[in-house]
Design a protein around this motif. Sequence first.
Motif, PDB file in Angstrom:
ATOM      1  N   HIS A 179       0.833  -1.205   0.000  1.00 21.90           N
ATOM      2  CA  HIS A 179       0.000   0.000   0.000  1.00 21.90           C
ATOM      3  C   HIS A 179       0.870   1.258   0.000  1.00 21.90           C
ATOM      4  N   ASP A 218      -5.245  -6.200   3.741  1.00 18.59           N
ATOM      5  CA  ASP A 218      -6.513  -5.536   3.417  1.00 18.59           C
ATOM      6  C   ASP A 218      -6.737  -4.460   4.474  1.00 18.59           C
ATOM      7  N   PRO A 241      -7.632   2.769   0.705  1.00 25.22           N
ATOM      8  CA  PRO A 241      -6.373   2.537   0.009  1.00 25.22           C
ATOM      9  C   PRO A 241      -6.344   3.268  -1.334  1.00 25.22           C
ATOM     10  N   LEU A 289      -6.020   3.200  -5.097  1.00 22.78           N
ATOM     11  CA  LEU A 289      -6.325   2.152  -6.081  1.00 22.78           C
ATOM     12  C   LEU A 289      -6.109   2.645  -7.508  1.00 22.78           C
ATOM     13  N   CYS A 297      -5.519 -10.871   4.299  1.00 20.76           N
ATOM     14  CA  CYS A 297      -6.136 -10.414   3.058  1.00 20.76           C
ATOM     15  C   CYS A 297      -6.742 -11.602   2.313  1.00 20.76           C
ATOM     16  N   ARG A 314      -9.616 -10.456  -2.748  1.00 29.01           N
ATOM     17  CA  ARG A 314      -9.306  -9.048  -2.490  1.00 29.01           C
ATOM     18  C   ARG A 314      -7.905  -8.734  -3.020  1.00 29.01           C
ATOM     19  N   LEU A 338      -6.819  -5.965  -5.811  1.00 28.00           N
ATOM     20  CA  LEU A 338      -5.769  -4.959  -5.618  1.00 28.00           C
ATOM     21  C   LEU A 338      -4.784  -5.001  -6.789  1.00 28.00           C
ATOM     22  N   TRP A 397      -4.056  -1.878  -9.312  1.00 30.26           N
ATOM     23  CA  TRP A 397      -2.704  -1.348  -9.419  1.00 30.26           C
ATOM     24  C   TRP A 397      -2.059  -1.654 -10.764  1.00 30.26           C
TER      25      TRP A 397
END
Length: 179
Positions: A71, A96, A112, A114, A132, A136, A140, A144
């Motif tokens: 993140h 997460d 977060p 994204l 996480c 999920r 992500l 990303w």
Amino acid sequence: MKPSDVLILPGWQNSGPQHWQTLWEQEHGFRRVQQHDWMRPLRGDWMAQLEQAVIVCDEAPVLVAHSLGCHLVAAWAAHSAHRGRVRAALLVAPADVEREDLQPLVPSWSPPVLQPLPFPSLLLASRDDPYCDFERARRLASAWGAQFKDCGDRGHINGESGLGRWPDGQALLQDLMKD
């Protein structure tokens, strides 16, 4: 590429002595980005530390992130004028940060970021990661713009996962660095 231009980005609480990030740092001379407070991670503070680490690299750095460090990469890349200097990122077991049990521990990380990363990236996820959900993690990676790799049942892909020096991860990092 100098080993010191491979930046290790641990997650919340840092990476302990048996964590593959620590072992890689010791074995290869990679450079850990130190944070002021590993227990109460503030997104802006962590981003500033990464910014400084990227600026002092001699060559385009490769980011090696774990958990909350994933993140960090996304948040930093969305705001830094130096994001174009990064060669690639290996993103391992993102946490997460919106989960009810984790959000109070890392409050400045939600929501977060994204946005697609402006450099090649590979996200590795475990099917039984306690921090996480697998789907999920897949979402992500998609947000990303990262390639996605299923690592099977590896827990949080950390020191408790019994990976040691994690040669499979090292091979993936080497492949990513070739691109």
